[in-house]
Design a protein around this motif. Structure first.
Motif, mmCIF file in Angstrom:
data_model
loop_
_atom_site.group_PDB
_atom_site.id
_atom_site.type_symbol
_atom_site.label_atom_id
_atom_site.label_comp_id
_atom_site.label_asym_id
_atom_site.label_seq_id
_atom_site.Cartn_x
_atom_site.Cartn_y
_atom_site.Cartn_z
ATOM 1 N N THR A 88 0.836 -1.203 0.000
ATOM 2 C CA THR A 88 0.000 0.000 0.000
ATOM 3 C C THR A 88 0.873 1.256 0.000
ATOM 4 O O THR A 88 0.608 2.203 -0.747
ATOM 5 N N SER A 89 1.915 1.255 0.807
ATOM 6 C CA SER A 89 2.831 2.403 0.850
ATOM 7 C C SER A 89 3.568 2.566 -0.471
ATOM 8 O O SER A 89 3.798 3.692 -0.924
ATOM 9 N N GLU A 132 1.142 4.174 -2.875
ATOM 10 C CA GLU A 132 0.966 5.594 -2.561
ATOM 11 C C GLU A 132 2.177 6.407 -3.009
ATOM 12 O O GLU A 132 2.026 7.493 -3.572
ATOM 13 N N THR A 173 1.958 9.254 -5.824
ATOM 14 C CA THR A 173 2.310 10.617 -5.421
ATOM 15 C C THR A 173 3.430 11.170 -6.293
ATOM 16 O O THR A 173 3.338 12.295 -6.797
#
Length: 158
Positions: free
Chosen positions: A58-59, A62, A66
């Protein structure tokens, strides 16, 4: 003795696995494993150098999103797009990141009016994506794989 022979014959008849080759067993295990893999998902997302590969999936996602959007926004802010007063629209850009981390624009879905007002739009979008910092490819079971993404670009009068 007859009982022993009859028992051995029955045992051989009911244990068909004794006659299956190791290759066939191995192939069956491989086939089971292949069916269990979710081919629509990756284990690791494509990563920019600034993203940490040891973080959770998930990180990683992201960080990828981003970094991609920050670069894309910065590049597009260099251009002044002029649209008509009634042209609030969303453009969808489909792109592919290959096994080497190289990006290719696959398709840009937009209104035909955008082509009339901004004929250079596709070129600007494609160039912006080609100028991304280096990417590490997505991984599936430790193997680099191709992945396709779609990003929306909202065009409005503001």
């Amino acid at each position: 003795m007859r009982k022993l022979i009859a028992f051995m014959i029955l045992g051989c008849c009911f244990s068909c696995d004794l006659f299956v080759s190791k290759e066939k067993k191995t192939q069956e295990l491989v086939n089971q494993e292949m069916r269990a893999i979710n081919w629509n998902d990756v284990d690791n997302y494509p990563l920019f150098e600034s993203c940490d590969e040891s973080t959770s999936k998930t990180s990683q996602r992201e960080c990828f999103e981003t970094e991609l959007l920050n670069h894309f926004s910065a590049t597009l802010q260099e251009f002044e797009f002029v649209i008509g007063p009634d042209m609030d629209t969303t453009v969808f850009v489909d792109f592919l990141i290959d096994q080497e981390g190289k990006l290719t624009v696959v398709h840009i879905q937009k209104d035909k009016a955008i082509d009339k007002v901004m004929p250079e739009f596709d070129g600007i979008i494609s160039q912006s994506l080609r100028n991304l910092p280096p990417l590490a490819p997505a991984l599936k079971r430790g193997i680099p794989v191709r992945v396709k993404f779609r990003i929306p670009i909202v065009l409005n009068r503001n």
